[in-house]
Scaffold this motif. Sequence first.
Motif, mmCIF file in Angstrom:
data_model
loop_
_atom_site.group_PDB
_atom_site.id
_atom_site.type_symbol
_atom_site.label_atom_id
_atom_site.label_comp_id
_atom_site.label_asym_id
_atom_site.label_seq_id
_atom_site.Cartn_x
_atom_site.Cartn_y
_atom_site.Cartn_z
ATOM 1 N N ASN A 206 0.915 -1.073 -0.067
ATOM 2 C CA ASN A 206 0.050 -0.078 -0.045
ATOM 3 C C ASN A 206 0.995 1.242 -0.072
ATOM 4 O OD1 ASN A 206 -2.560 -1.372 -0.165
ATOM 5 N ND2 ASN A 206 -2.307 -1.871 1.998
ATOM 6 N N ASP A 207 0.513 2.253 0.695
ATOM 7 C CA ASP A 207 1.240 3.298 0.812
ATOM 8 C C ASP A 207 0.862 4.253 -0.658
ATOM 9 O OD1 ASP A 207 2.752 5.846 1.761
ATOM 10 O OD2 ASP A 207 4.707 4.920 0.919
ATOM 11 N N TYR A 208 -0.176 4.415 -0.990
ATOM 12 C CA TYR A 208 -0.654 5.323 -2.266
ATOM 13 C C TYR A 208 -1.825 5.801 -1.976
ATOM 14 C CZ TYR A 208 -4.226 1.827 -3.414
ATOM 15 O OH TYR A 208 -5.237 0.996 -3.599
ATOM 16 N N GLY A 209 -2.148 6.766 -3.044
ATOM 17 C CA GLY A 209 -3.418 7.622 -3.020
ATOM 18 C C GLY A 209 -3.936 7.670 -4.346
ATOM 19 N N SER A 210 -5.407 7.615 -4.408
ATOM 20 C CA SER A 210 -5.615 7.679 -5.887
ATOM 21 C C SER A 210 -6.853 8.626 -6.073
ATOM 22 C CB SER A 210 -6.114 6.261 -6.220
ATOM 23 O OG SER A 210 -7.318 5.863 -5.204
ATOM 24 N N TYR A 211 -7.163 9.425 -7.081
ATOM 25 C CA TYR A 211 -8.414 10.152 -7.394
ATOM 26 C C TYR A 211 -9.334 9.220 -8.271
ATOM 27 C CZ TYR A 211 -5.317 14.302 -6.138
ATOM 28 O OH TYR A 211 -4.637 14.776 -5.437
ATOM 29 N N ASN A 212 -10.681 9.682 -7.847
ATOM 30 C CA ASN A 212 -11.864 9.058 -8.460
ATOM 31 C C ASN A 212 -12.711 10.118 -9.055
ATOM 32 O OD1 ASN A 212 -10.770 6.297 -7.794
ATOM 33 N ND2 ASN A 212 -11.418 6.645 -5.630
ATOM 34 N N LEU A 213 -13.173 9.987 -10.169
ATOM 35 C CA LEU A 213 -14.154 10.913 -10.604
ATOM 36 C C LEU A 213 -15.550 10.008 -11.029
ATOM 37 C CD1 LEU A 213 -14.725 13.829 -11.512
ATOM 38 C CD2 LEU A 213 -13.758 13.174 -13.700
ATOM 39 N N GLY A 214 -16.599 10.862 -10.624
ATOM 40 C CA GLY A 214 -17.843 10.207 -11.346
ATOM 41 C C GLY A 214 -18.720 11.410 -11.787
ATOM 42 N N MET A 215 -19.512 11.342 -12.667
ATOM 43 C CA MET A 215 -20.453 12.095 -13.263
ATOM 44 C C MET A 215 -21.622 11.253 -13.745
ATOM 45 S SD MET A 215 -17.985 14.511 -15.758
ATOM 46 C CE MET A 215 -17.156 13.217 -16.249
ATOM 47 N N SER A 216 -22.742 12.159 -13.444
ATOM 48 C CA SER A 216 -24.149 11.547 -13.944
ATOM 49 C C SER A 216 -24.933 12.770 -14.403
ATOM 50 C CB SER A 216 -24.947 10.744 -12.795
ATOM 51 O OG SER A 216 -26.056 10.376 -13.111
ATOM 52 N N PHE A 217 -25.904 12.064 -15.608
ATOM 53 C CA PHE A 217 -26.493 13.185 -16.341
ATOM 54 C C PHE A 217 -27.883 12.419 -16.805
ATOM 55 C CE2 PHE A 217 -22.074 13.923 -17.627
ATOM 56 C CZ PHE A 217 -22.141 15.194 -16.973
ATOM 57 N N SER A 218 -28.851 13.023 -16.426
ATOM 58 C CA SER A 218 -30.190 12.637 -16.815
ATOM 59 C C SER A 218 -31.336 13.671 -17.151
ATOM 60 C CB SER A 218 -30.955 11.600 -15.421
ATOM 61 O OG SER A 218 -31.126 12.883 -14.462
ATOM 62 N N ILE A 219 -32.307 13.273 -17.841
ATOM 63 C CA ILE A 219 -33.257 14.159 -18.428
ATOM 64 C C ILE A 219 -34.646 13.601 -18.209
ATOM 65 C CG2 ILE A 219 -34.312 15.245 -20.491
ATOM 66 C CD1 ILE A 219 -31.863 14.839 -22.036
ATOM 67 N N PRO A 220 -35.135 14.056 -16.940
ATOM 68 C CA PRO A 220 -36.425 13.285 -16.373
ATOM 69 C C PRO A 220 -37.886 13.761 -16.982
ATOM 70 C CG PRO A 220 -35.082 14.851 -14.335
ATOM 71 C CD PRO A 220 -34.582 14.915 -16.000
ATOM 72 N N SER A 221 -37.526 14.939 -17.846
ATOM 73 C CA SER A 221 -38.822 15.192 -18.605
ATOM 74 C C SER A 221 -38.736 14.320 -19.660
ATOM 75 C CB SER A 221 -38.750 16.445 -19.043
ATOM 76 O OG SER A 221 -37.425 16.746 -19.784
ATOM 77 N N LEU A 222 -37.945 13.506 -20.416
ATOM 78 C CA LEU A 222 -38.192 12.621 -21.245
ATOM 79 C C LEU A 222 -38.463 11.260 -20.835
ATOM 80 C CD1 LEU A 222 -34.957 13.088 -23.496
ATOM 81 C CD2 LEU A 222 -37.306 14.295 -23.676
ATOM 82 N N LYS A 223 -39.399 10.448 -21.641
ATOM 83 C CA LYS A 223 -39.822 9.082 -21.335
ATOM 84 C C LYS A 223 -38.663 8.217 -21.097
ATOM 85 C CE LYS A 223 -43.044 5.376 -22.851
ATOM 86 N NZ LYS A 223 -43.706 5.020 -23.687
ATOM 87 N N GLY A 224 -38.692 7.461 -20.015
ATOM 88 C CA GLY A 224 -37.723 6.468 -19.774
ATOM 89 C C GLY A 224 -36.642 7.267 -18.795
ATOM 90 N N ARG A 225 -36.623 8.513 -18.609
ATOM 91 C CA ARG A 225 -35.641 9.315 -17.798
ATOM 92 C C ARG A 225 -34.118 8.658 -18.261
ATOM 93 N NH1 ARG A 225 -35.687 11.899 -12.703
ATOM 94 N NH2 ARG A 225 -33.643 11.893 -11.859
#
Length: 271
Positions: A206-225
């Motif tokens: 061990n002795d390490y660090g890591s960056y993590n990135l997450g993104m989410s996009f949704s359009i609730p107004s459309l059928k099926g979201r």
Amino acid sequence: MWQKVCTGKLTNPWPVLLDHYNFTDDHSLYFLANKGFRFGGIQNLPEDELQNVPGTYNSDYIWNYELGLRTSWLRNTLEFDITAFHIDYTDALVVLKNAIQINYYDNVGSAESDGFEANLRWLTPIPGVIFSLSGGTVDARTTEDFQAGRDIVPAGKTLPGSADYQYSANLAAYGSPDWLVNMSVLLGYTYVGETYNDIASDEIVNDYGSYNLGMSFSIPSLKGRPTLALNVLNLTNETAPVSVINAAAGDNFYILNPPRTVTARFSLELD
């Protein structure tokens, strides 16, 4: 709380003593004592007296004592908690390897663990932006000599899987539900300090660090979201050994942390 001692999981914990005192509606102090155990069992390979491999292993037990402070500030938009702990560990269960590098279990007579953990969560003045920070330090060691295969491990050896320091920081941002496209972004950093690979060696992992990135996009107004999620683990592609396999001859084998990993997922909700 079992992670304060090792990487296993606490089985059948039950609270024995809990005391709680509120200084104000926003600040409180608590004391906790509880006990837990994991079942013993039959070894996954035959007993071997020459290598001191037992045919069975005992259940292990802990007594965990905590003293914690819980606080809330700025009209509940900032929370800060800190906890100090002491753990008495009886028949501590560890993983060892025989001469041909097959894992087996054995019990260290006793061990102790001391340390603290802290957590901070802040709902920033920027709408939809949340910052969190958590970390801790631990000193987990054996308290008596231990026969690990053919080796004698003296009292005071650090338990494997117990990093001196671990911490993480996360910054999350959420879009307004009134937007046409709902979105969220999470950027996190996690560090794991040096740990011993196993109790019978001085190999450091061990002795390490890591960056993590997450993104989410949704359009609730459309059928099926319709929703698109993107994730990147180990953003900077940091490399470090997380385990060592000692070879009978030649160089040892090192197992590394996962490399940079990118995933994408598109989903629809059906009626």
